[in-house]
Design an enzyme around this catalytic site. Structure first.
Site: not given
Ligand code: OSB
Ligand code: MG
Length: 370
Positions: A136, A162, A164, A189, A214, A239, A263, A291
């Protein structure tokens, strides 16, 4: 199982790269670690994934600390119980606060696996010899910078990328990545940054062949995602909106998503995660493990969970070295050149907890005893 002692600590750990999403930027994690101890001196470790602020969900470091210390730890120690699978039930009358619950519940699972001398992933019913790993990538200051990051992660072997997105930083980013990497398994995402009236814009993402989008809409909304999914070719993955197996069932039945990100913290622990995994397997919905910028203990629990058969898509569980100069577990989590992580063969979470390093990082500590 009889828990005699619960130890909470808050550690501060700087990220190697700041992580930016549609709702904010994180440079340093404030993480609560949980250590549970049973009457025989056996121990188990859990990590609370609550963020430093209540922007991803209602929970944050302070709320999680307070609810664990005041309500959950006493409940855990009130009476002996059969197994870690029962912890979920002990906490049932406490509403919400799932990240706090998960920290304690997952610690009990580690304790149980260690005392039975089996790897946690096997105790959970995992079947995979290796799990597929994706990355991510947060919002970057420039498009060129984003492309550099994508290039680097793909060179390391990760199986999917992925990125953002947020309003004003969406089509342009996806177009740039797709132009350089036409075939890479790619997804976006939005962390709840759009509204249903943005559907025409989100439809423009359909041409890029994304694996999924996402959480485009509100964190607490399932119905509008169903309305949006009907207008998109790209699968929606939920999510934030999925906090339980009941949420997952409703989302699937309404057609609000075609994929679910599980999660541990968001749903309250291993038992609820397994329920969602089982439900999705029955309904033919793919899941993957999300994550929350975890340190090693949370990461190890994510690896164990990801070995369940329903986790058919690469997750956001990647190498320790992407986040920290030094992790709190030994060895750190590493990823093979095929973009996979091999679950450990040692008992419990399967990684050694670096007590001295944790001690140095600790900013507060509290012991609750029965
Ligand atoms: O939306 O998936 C998410 C990190 C913190 C809070 C929300 C998200 C995320 C990530 C990072 O996308 C995932 C990772 O590398 O741990
Ligand atoms: Mg997410």
């Amino acid at each position: 199982m009889r828990i005699k002692r619960v130890e909470l600590r808050e550690i501060h750990l700087s990220l190697l790269h700041p992580f930016e999403t549609s709702y904010g930027r994180t440079t340093e994690r404030h993480i609560i670690l949980v250590r549970v101890e049973d009457a025989d001196g056996g121990e188990g470790w859990g990590e609370c994934v609550a963020d430093e602020s209540p922007y991803y969900s209602e929970e944050w470091t302070e709320s999680a600390w307070a609810v664990m210390q005041r309500f959950l730890a006493p409940l855990l120690m009130a009476a002996p119980f059969g197994s870690a699978a029962a912890v979920d039930g002990l906490f049932a009358h406490v509403k919400g606060n799932r990240m706090a619950k998960a920290a304690l519940e997952t610690a009990c699972w580690d304790l149980e696996a260690r005392s039975r001398n089996v790897p946690l992933w096997q105790l959970l019913g995992g079947t995979r010899a290796e799990i597929a790993s994706g990355v991510s990538i947060g919002l970057q200051p420039t498009v060129a910078g984003l492309l550099d990051r994508v290039r680097g992660e793909l060179a390391s072997g990760y199986q999917r990328v992925k990125i953002k997105i947020k309003p004003g930083h969406d089509l342009e980013l996806v177009r740039a990545v797709r132009t350089e990497f036409p075939d890479v398994p790619l997804m976006v995402d939005a962390n709840s940054a759009y509204r249903l009236h943005d559907a025409p814009l989100l439809q423009q993402l359909d041409e890029f062949g994304l694996m999924m989008i996402e959480q485009p809409l509100a964190h607490d909304d399932i119905a509008q995602h169903a309305l949006l999914q009907r207008q998109l070719a790209t699968p929606i993955c939920l999510d934030e909106s999925i906090r339980s197996s009941d949420d997952a069932r409703l989302a699937i039945d309404l057609g609000a998503c075609r994929i679910i990100n599980i999660k541990l913290g968001r749903v309250g622990g291993h038992v609820e995660s397994r329920r969602i995994e089982q439900l999705c397997r029955d309904k033919g919905i793919a899941v993957w493990c999300g994550g929350m910028l975890e340190a090693g203990i949370g990461r190890a629990h994510n690896i164990a969970l990801s070995t369940l058969p329903g986790f058919t898509l690469p997750g956001d569980v990647s190498a320790s070295a992407r986040y920290w100069d030094e992790d709190i577990i030994d060895p750190p989590v590493t990823v093979t050149s095929r973009g996979t992580i091999e679950p450990p063969s040692r008992p419990g979470i399967g990684f050694a907890v670096k007590r001295e390093r944790i001690e140095k990082l600790t900013s507060r500590r509290e012991v609750i005893e029965s």
